[in-house]
Design a protein around this motif. Structure first.
Motif, short mmCIF file in Angstrom:
data_model
loop_
_atom_site.label_atom_id
_atom_site.label_comp_id
_atom_site.label_asym_id
_atom_site.label_seq_id
_atom_site.Cartn_x
_atom_site.Cartn_y
_atom_site.Cartn_z
N CYS B 53 63.82 -32.75 13.62
CA CYS B 53 63.96 -31.92 12.42
C CYS B 53 63.33 -30.56 12.72
N PHE B 54 64.11 -29.50 12.55
CA PHE B 54 63.61 -28.13 12.69
C PHE B 54 63.39 -27.57 11.29
N LEU B 55 62.14 -27.30 10.93
CA LEU B 55 61.82 -26.82 9.58
C LEU B 55 61.37 -25.38 9.64
N GLY B 56 62.03 -24.51 8.88
CA GLY B 56 61.64 -23.11 8.95
C GLY B 56 62.42 -22.23 8.00
N ASP B 57 62.54 -20.97 8.39
CA ASP B 57 63.19 -19.97 7.54
C ASP B 57 64.54 -19.56 8.14
N SER B 58 64.97 -18.32 7.88
CA SER B 58 66.29 -17.86 8.33
C SER B 58 66.42 -17.87 9.85
N PHE B 59 65.30 -17.66 10.58
CA PHE B 59 65.39 -17.65 12.05
C PHE B 59 65.66 -19.06 12.57
N THR B 60 65.22 -20.08 11.85
CA THR B 60 65.56 -21.46 12.21
C THR B 60 66.99 -21.77 11.77
N ALA B 61 67.36 -21.30 10.55
CA ALA B 61 68.73 -21.54 10.05
C ALA B 61 69.76 -20.84 10.93
N GLY B 62 69.34 -19.79 11.64
CA GLY B 62 70.28 -19.06 12.51
C GLY B 62 71.08 -18.00 11.77
N ALA B 63 70.48 -17.39 10.75
CA ALA B 63 71.18 -16.34 9.98
C ALA B 63 71.66 -15.24 10.92
N GLY B 64 72.91 -14.85 10.77
CA GLY B 64 73.48 -13.76 11.57
C GLY B 64 74.13 -14.21 12.87
N ASP B 65 74.04 -15.49 13.21
CA ASP B 65 74.57 -15.99 14.48
C ASP B 65 76.03 -16.41 14.30
N ASP B 66 76.94 -15.63 14.89
CA ASP B 66 78.37 -15.93 14.75
C ASP B 66 78.76 -17.27 15.39
N THR B 67 77.94 -17.75 16.33
CA THR B 67 78.27 -19.04 16.94
C THR B 67 77.86 -20.21 16.04
N LEU B 68 77.04 -19.92 15.02
CA LEU B 68 76.55 -20.93 14.07
C LEU B 68 75.63 -21.97 14.70
N LEU B 69 75.19 -21.76 15.94
CA LEU B 69 74.31 -22.74 16.59
C LEU B 69 72.85 -22.50 16.26
N GLY B 70 72.45 -21.21 16.15
CA GLY B 70 71.03 -20.90 16.02
C GLY B 70 70.30 -21.39 17.27
N PHE B 71 68.95 -21.26 17.28
CA PHE B 71 68.27 -21.77 18.48
C PHE B 71 68.19 -23.30 18.49
N PRO B 72 68.10 -23.99 17.31
CA PRO B 72 68.07 -25.46 17.38
C PRO B 72 69.35 -26.04 17.98
N GLY B 73 70.51 -25.51 17.61
CA GLY B 73 71.78 -26.02 18.14
C GLY B 73 71.87 -25.83 19.64
N ARG B 74 71.47 -24.64 20.12
CA ARG B 74 71.50 -24.36 21.57
C ARG B 74 70.57 -25.31 22.32
N LEU B 75 69.35 -25.47 21.80
CA LEU B 75 68.37 -26.34 22.46
C LEU B 75 68.88 -27.77 22.55
N CYS B 76 69.40 -28.27 21.42
CA CYS B 76 69.79 -29.69 21.37
C CYS B 76 71.05 -29.95 22.17
N SER B 77 71.96 -28.99 22.19
CA SER B 77 73.16 -29.15 23.01
C SER B 77 72.76 -29.27 24.49
N ALA B 78 71.81 -28.42 24.92
CA ALA B 78 71.34 -28.47 26.31
C ALA B 78 70.64 -29.81 26.60
N LEU B 79 69.85 -30.31 25.63
CA LEU B 79 69.16 -31.58 25.83
C LEU B 79 70.16 -32.73 25.99
N ARG B 80 71.27 -32.67 25.25
CA ARG B 80 72.30 -33.71 25.33
C ARG B 80 73.05 -33.64 26.66
N THR B 81 73.47 -32.43 27.02
CA THR B 81 74.37 -32.32 28.16
C THR B 81 73.62 -32.20 29.50
#
Lengths: 250, 250
Positions: B53-81
């Protein structure tokens, strides 16, 4: 006017002329201020601020998707880049959640995300059913009657708050789940027609899909990977109600 | 043995032979059962089930990121693959959230996601501060004293429940925000050292970054796009505490 003296007439004309000049000056000032304000507004609010909460189970959370986007991430990324919409996506899918679990949490979680700013445009997209029809300790986790009562309770309240849509449970490639999801999806569709909530049958869109079946088999047996979530995302994006729902809340 | 009669010796030998035969049979059966169990286990539990669980504000939500991943999505995708870990990512970032907002919601939202299954491995990653130090109606939204009290309250409780880490607020390219975020980040770091919570300064990692500044300027002035979120994701992935935290909860 005919009875006025010449001097009175001249004075009167000058007064009117001055009034007109003043008004012209005011109009010019007002016009340039309006242009400036319009420019400032269009810079700071270039696009309406749309924030979508996706509430559901593991299929909403995107379980098994190595890209970590799930269908909400794919949909919202496309809305930002292809349709130039200012979209914020809140993925509130929780693995194993039934409609009863969602009933108990959705409003508080939505209010924490969509109530702060009166200028934002909230949207709610619900999707559940697969865990309701699943079995635990020999019993169906949630009876069909309760699922439909939960769905009615959630959706009637939700649409009073924000524009609301419903996506039925998907076809999963697991025979006994699909035997229950198919009829449940149709019942949810009938309910949504009755209470006037836009409904899309994901079941019909994913039914028999070879990519989903293959990805589920390579994964945990139920959840697909990027291909299956891409399929759902495309089905929603192609849904004729989708863009108007997101853009205009209709 | 030397005093035994020949017939007793023969009987005894036969008994021993039969015992050995039985044991060999048992060993063969046991061996094949173990292989089968190992195979079943490795199929049904191929990798530990880790849910972050990533708990935070807009920087955790990924506001402004056209890929919609934010940093949590990028981190977790790398951990999976890249690391073959079975990761579920719950992004619980909310735009405009202060530490006070997070204090009031984090435990309920985490419990809804991580309490159902005793076999799952929960992880909590907090990140806040920028909205605390922001001004509203001429007043700081949350005082530094309150931010630190909130952080202590959240983190001490959190680490009793699940392995917990903290990421400090980032550098944002907005001068007056950064003048407050820098010192706040250092105070949060000192607190985390005291209460033994792994802390990473995102501020140090993003400070002065040209891509972030450029993306923020092209966006809403504060939030970056894919480049800035990629930068944060890389900083966390490269953090020496990260992999052990995710994999082993240490």
């Amino acid at each position: 006017m005919l009875s006025m003296s010449r001097s009175t007439l001249i004075t009167e004309t000058m007064t009117i002329r001055n009034m007109l000049l003043k008004q012209t000056l005011q109009l010019t000032t007002l016009s340039s201020r309006t242009t400036l304000l319009q420019r400032q507004f269009s810079t700071s609010h270039p696009r309406p601020d749309i924030r979508i909460c996706f509430l559901g189970d593991s299929f909403t959370a995107g379980a098994g998707d190595d890209t970590l986007l799930g269908f909400p991430g794919r949909l919202c990324s496309a809305l930002r880049t292809d349709h130039a919409l200012d979209i914020t996506c809140y993925n509130l899918g929780i693995r194993r959640d039934t409609s009863t679990d969602i009933l108990h949490r959705w409003e508080r979680e939505v209010n924490a995300r969509l109530k702060r700013n009166e200028h934002l445009n909230g949207r709610l997209v619900f999707s559940f059913g697969t865990n309701d029809s699943g079995f635990e300790n020999g019993q169906r986790r949630v009876s069909t009657t309760t699922t439909l009562a939960n769905a009615r309770s959630i959706l009637v309240r939700a649409k009073e708050m924000w524009p609301t849509a419903m996506l039925g449970p998907p076809w999963t490639s697991v025979e006994d789940i699909d035997e229950r999801n198919g009829p449940l999806s149709r019942k949810l569709e009938t309910l949504c027609e009755e209470i006037d909530v836009p409904f899309l049958s994901l079941y019909q869109k994913s039914e028999g899909n070879g990519v989903w079946a293959k990805e589920a088999k390579a994964g945990d047996g139920i959840h697909p990977n990027a291909g299956g979530y891409g399929l759902i995302s495309k089905a929603v994006a192609d849904w004729d109600a989708w863009e108007d729902f997101v853009r205009n809340g209709k």
